[in-house]
Design a protein around this motif. Sequence first.
Motif, PDB file in Angstrom:
ATOM      1  N   SER A  18      38.742  94.811  20.398  1.00 48.39           N
ATOM      2  CA  SER A  18      38.929  94.447  18.990  1.00 48.39           C
ATOM      3  C   SER A  18      37.747  94.848  18.129  1.00 48.39           C
ATOM      4  N   ALA A  21      37.809  98.591  17.741  1.00 46.34           N
ATOM      5  CA  ALA A  21      38.894  98.963  16.819  1.00 46.34           C
ATOM      6  C   ALA A  21      38.466  98.768  15.374  1.00 46.34           C
ATOM      7  N   ARG A  22      37.798  97.666  15.097  1.00 48.48           N
ATOM      8  CA  ARG A  22      37.337  97.394  13.734  1.00 48.48           C
ATOM      9  C   ARG A  22      36.340  98.454  13.272  1.00 48.48           C
ATOM     10  N   ILE A  26      40.714 102.157  13.834  1.00 51.36           N
ATOM     11  CA  ILE A  26      42.016 102.459  14.432  1.00 51.36           C
ATOM     12  C   ILE A  26      42.584 101.190  15.064  1.00 51.36           C
ATOM     13  N   GLU A  27      43.861 101.217  15.358  1.00 49.32           N
ATOM     14  CA  GLU A  27      44.524 100.035  15.900  1.00 49.32           C
ATOM     15  C   GLU A  27      43.988  99.668  17.278  1.00 49.32           C
ATOM     16  N   ARG A  28      43.890  98.377  17.496  1.00 50.32           N
ATOM     17  CA  ARG A  28      43.422  97.852  18.775  1.00 50.32           C
ATOM     18  C   ARG A  28      44.310  98.323  19.920  1.00 50.32           C
ATOM     19  N   THR A  29      45.603  98.452  19.666  1.00 51.26           N
ATOM     20  CA  THR A  29      46.527  98.869  20.727  1.00 51.26           C
ATOM     21  C   THR A  29      46.247 100.291  21.201  1.00 51.26           C
ATOM     22  N   ILE A  30      45.788 101.145  20.308  1.00 52.19           N
ATOM     23  CA  ILE A  30      45.453 102.518  20.710  1.00 52.19           C
ATOM     24  C   ILE A  30      44.271 102.505  21.666  1.00 52.19           C
ATOM     25  N   SER A  32      43.335 100.004  23.480  1.00 51.77           N
ATOM     26  CA  SER A  32      43.812  99.376  24.722  1.00 51.77           C
ATOM     27  C   SER A  32      44.495 100.391  25.621  1.00 51.77           C
ATOM     28  N   SER A  47      41.413 110.444  17.009  1.00 52.13           N
ATOM     29  CA  SER A  47      41.147 109.191  17.718  1.00 52.13           C
ATOM     30  C   SER A  47      39.830 109.238  18.479  1.00 52.13           C
TER      31      SER A  47
END
Length: 90
Positions: A18, A21-22, A26-30, A32, A47
């Motif tokens: 997290s 990502a912040r 970019i999204e946390r799911t990416i 992950s 990315s």
Amino acid sequence: MFQKRLNELLEALQLSTSVLARYAGIERTIISRFRSGARVPSASTDSLQKIVKGIVLAVEQTGQKTRLCEIVGAVLEDREDLEKILELMK
């Protein structure tokens, strides 16, 4: 290989998915998916560049530049040096 390096680096720096990502924007799911190996960024993707810059920003903001230097075994003078070293993760 990227998955292993990313996980080792984040664990050593005690950065969560997290937090990265912040800082990376970019999204946390990416992230992950990269951490799990479900996805591997190519050298030319946005990315990967965002992850590198996110790690650099997180290191600067959390005061862990010295720790990153220890991990990569180099003396890093500025943001460009950090980014060069992290590019080796590709």
